[in-house]
Design an enzyme around this catalytic site. Structure first.
Site, PDB file in Angstrom:
ATOM      1  N   THR A   1      -2.363  -1.826   8.518  1.00 29.74           N
ATOM      2  CA  THR A   1      -2.526  -3.271   8.390  1.00 29.74           C
ATOM      3  C   THR A   1      -1.208  -3.945   8.046  1.00 29.74           C
ATOM      4  OG1 THR A   1      -4.790  -3.158   7.637  1.00 29.74           O
ATOM      5  CG2 THR A   1      -3.557  -5.093   6.985  1.00 29.74           C
TER       6      THR A   1
ATOM      7  N   LYS B   1       3.714  -6.878   4.014  1.00 28.11           N
ATOM      8  CA  LYS B   1       3.427  -5.484   3.692  1.00 28.11           C
ATOM      9  C   LYS B   1       3.006  -4.786   4.981  1.00 28.11           C
ATOM     10  CE  LYS B   1       0.160  -3.382   3.361  1.00 28.11           C
ATOM     11  NZ  LYS B   1      -0.775  -2.570   4.264  1.00 28.11           N
TER      12      LYS B   1
ATOM     13  N   THR C   1       0.870  -1.186   0.000  1.00 32.31           N
ATOM     14  CA  THR C   1       0.000   0.000   0.000  1.00 32.31           C
ATOM     15  C   THR C   1       0.904   1.231   0.000  1.00 32.31           C
ATOM     16  OG1 THR C   1      -0.214  -0.163   2.415  1.00 32.31           O
ATOM     17  CG2 THR C   1      -1.995  -1.083   1.085  1.00 32.31           C
TER      18      THR C   1
ATOM     19  N   ASN D   1      -1.572  11.193   8.262  1.00 30.96           N
ATOM     20  CA  ASN D   1      -2.742  10.610   8.906  1.00 30.96           C
ATOM     21  C   ASN D   1      -3.898  11.578   9.081  1.00 30.96           C
ATOM     22  OD1 ASN D   1      -2.028   7.763   9.504  1.00 30.96           O
ATOM     23  ND2 ASN D   1      -0.246   8.802  10.363  1.00 30.96           N
TER      24      ASN D   1
ATOM     25  N   GLU E   1       6.267   4.838   7.338  1.00 28.07           N
ATOM     26  CA  GLU E   1       5.964   6.104   6.688  1.00 28.07           C
ATOM     27  C   GLU E   1       5.992   7.260   7.673  1.00 28.07           C
ATOM     28  OE1 GLU E   1       2.195   7.375   4.684  1.00 28.07           O
ATOM     29  OE2 GLU E   1       2.548   5.344   3.962  1.00 28.07           O
TER      30      GLU E   1
END
Lengths: 392, 392
Positions: free
Chosen positions: B189, B178, B155, B387, B269
């Site tokens: 996730t 991932k 993702t 976010n 990230e």
């Protein structure tokens, strides 16, 4: 009006030079009696600051004559030297009060400090101890003195927080608070002193204070970080000679605490949104608090609110981390009046949510009839900036 | 090398149109046997995504023939329609595999989804179901197919994560993962599929997987938010016909998990610093994990590290919130080799701490001999940005 609103209290605030800003940083509240009853609650952090270690010990007997408070240094994790500074503060203050005619032992003096952890060296000690004489000399019962005391405990607060309430039989409750609900650096120490002239004994004081803090300050959970210095003190002078309805008194202490708590909330540093998270339909009040608190601690949810994104998925996911009683397929989420999630699925269009400074999130668990609210703030760039740049 | 490294596994990855980016988003791993043993661990979030509800149910018997995974939508909180999409995916995949000669029931197909919560409507269903036939047709045992499968679950990952290990008797373990350890939006996730040709039964698989995840993925705690979709699957084809040393196998599964976990960590990230928090001198391993995890969840500490501020006070204060065994006056904190705090007070000059991407925090409780590390990231402006802006 502040801590000098009730009969039997004098206060003072002055500049001792602890804060580089040169603003007031040393504060005093004196209970001139006839009663010297006190109740207090302290941080549940096991690594407590020196003033908390001292005050917790000496307030255990339910009596205190005065509180000395400082901003500009937390005197936390400063070792034996720091603890000696606290005891020296109490000894000096007791001696000064005795000299002015109020017979006082060091164990009757509570001490509170706020500021950076690790600050509490010789300069800190000297600034406090050397300024206790002018502080005691300046204390009086005026409105101005109460305001000065409230100002002297400010750190990153933009305004002094005070509140008062009057009972039907004429007694008064006054309070002052400092602390940025969430976003203050240095662990957001919260200091609160509440005074009353109501003629109530220590048992009533203690019960009223615990009930009030449980439903106010304990539910302001803004970044999940527990301070090392948090202290809430309630003192009674017993100077108002009327019968007190205990239920009324308890309710008014709670009102004062809620009033001060909301003032802390809206002054939270770095916050762009003041968020109230109410969980309803809970099987117990504990469940409701647990669920609201859990959501209030989700960095993802708090960042979404900063972005004015009514991201209900992050709410339901956070509810799922708790052990509260609920059916995972039956959760509703209402944000600012829009039911964006019903039965754990999308419902009203999130585009309909209108954002403003105050954000109301309601979670319905459909598991009972209990309700509780926890207040928090959003996670913003200003929060990161304030808390990454503070001591460096 | 990835999930096709061991004998007995085919894989594929293609673009089904779930992601606006047009990159691969549908992934398949087929166990061609002779064994079809499987072990799996799932998110402990009580509000689970539909694919987790399905996979948890059908993997309970310890058997599975294939895993279908997608990025571009989490199929979480999408109600009955979403659950039907998952069952339809399993039914269609089972039928296609049966047609190609591998007799397969829908209950032998595990399903994993990742992406935004709430995404799982008709378009989502069509994109997956309509592309299962080309996906099954594309599956083969090549290195390229294993890589494509790993790419199709990405993702916000910047690179596909894969790892392999070989046992001394010749068996192989391969894995793909991932997830941005922390900072991925959409609850970060984590999906992991590990394959092996080692001829071990389901009991050994299950024990090895639980041991490995407990000491790897469970200790990557980057923002305290628990995903609704987390799934880690370990499948054995039993296609390598050699005796397996169970201890060696268990150790190598852990190595693969640690390898993948570190790849997730450094690709987090928004992170500017990769933080390893080691608690030593603990009375138990649980205490060590509890203390490290508690510090890893302190927004104040994480913001301080972003600002390269070795703020040990925030570490000690966080330790104080736990119920671990320790003396509050005897805590040491070492940051990047500099003992900035000894016996809960200032020690070496914090100015001596040199910051780099990797930050090592060591907490010594002086309460025993156990040790554990939890990995986390700092709290940065990029985290807030990612976010707060993701779904709006």
């Amino acid at each position: 009006m502040s801590v000098t609103a009730p009969l039997g209290f004098a206060a003072a605030g002055l500049t001792a030079g602890l804060k580089p800003s040169g603003t007031k940083d040393l504060s005093l509240v004196i209970n001139t009696g006839p009663s010297d009853a006190v109740a207090a609650v302290y941080t549940s952090n096991r690594c407590k600051a020196n003033p908390v270690l001292w005050s917790q010990k000496v307030s255990a007997d339910g009596h205190a004559r005065a509180v000395v408070l400082n901003s500009g240094g937390a005197n936390c994790y400063t070792g034996d030297f720091g603890y000696e500074t606290t005891t020296l503060t109490a000894q000096t203050a007791a001696q000064l009060l005795t000299e002015t005619g109020t017979d006082t032992k060091p164990e009757d003096i509570l001490v509170c400090s706020t500021g950076l952890i690790g600050v509490g060296g010789q300069d800190f000690r000297d600034a406090i101890v050397d300024n206790l004489a002018p502080l005691v000399a300046a204390a009086d019962t005026s409105v101005e003195a109460g305001q000065a005391a409230a100002e002297a405990i400010m750190t990153t607060d933009t305004v002094a927080k005070t509140a008062t309430r009057e009972g039907s039989s004429g007694f008064t409750i006054g309070g002052m608070a400092k602390g940025a609900g969430m976003l203050a650096p240095g662990l957001a120490t919260m200091l609160v002193v509440i005074t009353t002239d109501a003629n109530v004994d220590q048992t009533v004081l203690d019960a009223a204070l615990r009930n009030a803090t449980n439903q106010s300050f304990d539910r302001l959970d803004t970044d999940g970080c527990m301070s090392t210095n948090d202290t809430v003190i309630l003192m009674s002078s017993g100077a108002h000679d009327a019968t007190v309805d205990t239920d009324e008194f308890t309710g008014l202490v709670k009102e004062v605490c809620l009033d001060l708590m909301h003032q802390l909330h809206v002054d939270a540093e770095g916050a762009h949104h003041d968020i109230a998270i109410t969980t309803q339909g809970a099987a117990s009040e504990d469940d409701a608090v647990t669920v609201s608190r859990s959501v209030s601690r989700s960095a993802l949810f708090k960042a979404a609110i900063f972005g004015e994104d009514p991201n209900w998925g992050r709410v339901v996911a956070q509810v799922g981390t708790t052990s509260a009683e609920f059916d995972p397929t039956q959760i509703d989420v209402i944000i600012n009046g829009v039911e964006v999630c019903r039965a754990s699925g999308p419902y009203e269009d999130p585009e309909k949510v209108e954002f403003r400074r105050q954000v109301d999130v309601v979670i319905d668990l459909h598991a009972g009839t209990d309700t509780a609210t926890v207040w928090t703030s959003d996670l913003t760039h200003d929060y990161v900036e304030e808390n990454s740049a503070y001591s460096s």
